[in-house]
Design a protein around this motif. Structure first.
Motif, PDB file in Angstrom:
ATOM      1  N   GLU A 198      -0.737 -11.002  25.444  1.00 38.10           N
ATOM      2  CA  GLU A 198      -1.898 -12.059  25.334  1.00 38.10           C
ATOM      3  C   GLU A 198      -3.011 -11.933  25.353  1.00 38.10           C
ATOM      4  OE1 GLU A 198       0.559 -15.295  23.992  1.00 38.10           O
ATOM      5  OE2 GLU A 198       2.622 -13.644  23.869  1.00 38.10           O
ATOM      6  N   SER A 202      -6.374 -11.296  23.798  1.00 42.93           N
ATOM      7  CA  SER A 202      -7.080 -12.978  23.757  1.00 42.93           C
ATOM      8  C   SER A 202      -9.024 -13.072  23.532  1.00 42.93           C
ATOM      9  CB  SER A 202      -6.733 -14.299  24.945  1.00 42.93           C
ATOM     10  OG  SER A 202      -7.709 -15.195  25.527  1.00 42.93           O
ATOM     11  N   THR A 256      -1.772 -17.735  27.981  1.00 38.78           N
ATOM     12  CA  THR A 256      -1.167 -16.802  26.752  1.00 38.78           C
ATOM     13  C   THR A 256      -1.735 -17.244  25.286  1.00 38.78           C
ATOM     14  OG1 THR A 256       0.040 -18.438  26.927  1.00 38.78           O
ATOM     15  CG2 THR A 256       1.239 -16.111  28.016  1.00 38.78           C
ATOM     16  N   THR A 257      -1.679 -16.788  24.183  1.00 40.96           N
ATOM     17  CA  THR A 257      -2.347 -17.327  23.149  1.00 40.96           C
ATOM     18  C   THR A 257      -1.372 -17.017  21.911  1.00 40.96           C
ATOM     19  OG1 THR A 257      -2.042 -15.037  22.205  1.00 40.96           O
ATOM     20  CG2 THR A 257      -4.154 -15.351  23.536  1.00 40.96           C
ATOM     21  N   GLY A 259       0.739 -16.153  20.506  1.00 39.01           N
ATOM     22  CA  GLY A 259       2.889 -15.176  20.787  1.00 39.01           C
ATOM     23  C   GLY A 259       3.472 -16.297  21.717  1.00 39.01           C
ATOM     24  N   THR A 285       3.272 -11.291  15.810  1.00 42.25           N
ATOM     25  CA  THR A 285       2.112 -11.862  17.185  1.00 42.25           C
ATOM     26  C   THR A 285       1.046 -10.961  16.736  1.00 42.25           C
ATOM     27  OG1 THR A 285       2.887 -12.694  19.074  1.00 42.25           O
ATOM     28  CG2 THR A 285       2.243 -14.342  17.418  1.00 42.25           C
ATOM     29  N   ASN A 289      -2.337 -10.379  14.517  1.00 38.31           N
ATOM     30  CA  ASN A 289      -3.594  -9.961  15.777  1.00 38.31           C
ATOM     31  C   ASN A 289      -4.330  -8.786  15.246  1.00 38.31           C
ATOM     32  OD1 ASN A 289      -3.509 -12.723  16.667  1.00 38.31           O
ATOM     33  ND2 ASN A 289      -3.003 -12.015  18.253  1.00 38.31           N
ATOM     34  N   ASN A 359      -6.272 -17.791  20.645  1.00 36.19           N
ATOM     35  CA  ASN A 359      -6.190 -16.546  19.837  1.00 36.19           C
ATOM     36  C   ASN A 359      -6.801 -15.528  18.960  1.00 36.19           C
ATOM     37  OD1 ASN A 359      -3.173 -15.036  19.344  1.00 36.19           O
ATOM     38  ND2 ASN A 359      -4.017 -15.537  17.065  1.00 36.19           N
TER      39      ASN A 359
END
Length: 376
Positions: A198, A202, A256-257, A259, A285, A289, A359
């Motif tokens: 992530e 990102s 993180t994003t 997920g 996820t 992405n 994200n």
């Protein structure tokens, strides 16, 4: 995406030890610091092996950390800290124990409560020493400055970030992880990988962090299957411990994003262990992405030892198989999540803007709901 010229800071514990058999070194360090009173924050299993740390003086153990700690769990630990008046707080366990230890180190005697410090840089200070010893290879919390607890009133994670919660010493002894069962090894290993993936994909990705992120993914790809098959594989355990630490480095300056945002309601609502929740959500996820990060998505798969691709269906299929082959349960229904809760979970996940705003691709509530339905 950040450039090489973008300022960045990676906080690290001043003393960081990594290697098999190092856990008792904490006792030596504590003696050098003149520590007479210690509070160990741990889960029930690890509370029974605190003697391995060889701590001096009076040692009090809070051995009631829950897998997804909430505010009442924290308050119970804080009450014990007020009685014990420790000079050293030790987080001894997985990410839950280490996160609570951070808060127990900064809140007593500060005049601040948990809701006063939610967010970045609101902690007033710290009067005691803080040590962290992970017994799982997943969160990387030993090297970081964040702590998360669940607020039962809102079913949301309260995230606290402060340099005052950085450990004075972190000891990563892979031997402590050899008792972790295969299913937990698999889930926590995928959690470590998710931190790296992530951060790598990102909006805030930084070339300096990419170095740790990609190597962390490679280590998981190389060693996770081995550790699941043989928990006493010392090299595999050490590789995963380092991957987890690298994931922790990713959390600090990048975070993180989607997920983790999509995974959080599984823990807060249904008490699914965080690593398992992240593993179940990970394929969905990453695939979502992929169109926004095709080159990096292909690099993620290659680092895991999978065929590189940025095709949405292919990414989802190969990563789903990667997790399932480790023995991870990949269906929400099998984990007791009621289908009627998916709508509420999607609303809650979509509100976690501190992660979703990182994200690489905008994600709607309905797209999160579609992920839950696919995973159901």
């Amino acid at each position: 995406m950040m450039s090489y010229a973008t300022p960045i800071e990676i906080p690290r514990p001043p003393v960081l030890m990594v290697g098999t058999g190092l856990a008792p070194r904490l006792g030596r360090w504590a003696r050098e610091q003149g520590i007479a009173r210690t509070l160990v924050v741990s889960d029930a299993f690890n509370a029974a092996r605190v003697a391995q740390l060889d701590l001096p003086g009076e040692v009090t153990v809070f051995g009631e950390v829950k897998p997804e700690p909430d505010v009442p769990n924290l308050e119970k630990a804080l009450a014990l800290a007020e009685q014990a008046k420790p000079e050293l707080v030790v987080g001894f366990g997985g990410g839950s124990a280490m996160d609570l230890a951070k808060l127990v180190a900064v809140l007593p005697g500060s005049g601040q409560m948990i809701h006063d410090v939610v967010g970045p840089d609101k902690v007033a200070g710290r009067r005691v020493k803080l040590a962290q010893l992970p017994t799982t290879a997943g969160t990387g919390s030993e090297g970081g400055i964040r702590a998360l607890v669940t607020d039962p009133a809102t079913q949301n994670k309260l995230a606290v970030q402060s340099l005052h919660m950085l450990a004075d010493i972190a000891i990563i002894d892979p031997e402590l992880t050899m008792t972790v069962p295969p299913a937990v090894t698999a889930a926590t290993g995928v959690d470590a990988m998710a931190h790296c993936v992530e951060a790598f994909t990102s909006k805030k990705a930084h070339p300096l962090i990419d170095l740790y992120a990609l190597e962390g993914i490679r280590l998981v790809g190389r060693f996770l299957k081995r550790a699941v098959a043989d928990g006493h594989d010392a090299e595999a355990r050490a590789g995963l411990a380092i991957a987890s630490l690298y994931g922790g480095y990713c959390l600090g300056p990048v975070n993180t994003t989607a997920g983790h945002a999509v995974a959080y309601p599984l823990g807060t609502r249904h008490h699914i262990p965080h690593g398992l929740a992240c593993a179940l959500i990970f394929p969905h996820t990453l695939a979502f992405n992929a169109p926004a990060m095709p080159e990096k998505t292909a690099l993620v798969l290659e680092a895991l030892g999978l065929p590189p691709s940025a095709d949405v269906a292919a990414v989802r299929d190969v990563t789903h198989r990667f997790c399932a082959d480790l023995g991870v349960e990949m269906k929400l229904s099998a984990l007791g999540v009621p289908e009627a809760d998916l709508e509420s979970m999607a609303t809650e996940a979509h509100a976690i803007r501190r992660l979703l705003d990182n994200n690489p691709r905008d994600i709607s509530r309905d797209e999160i709901l579609a992920m839950y339905r696919t995973a159901f």
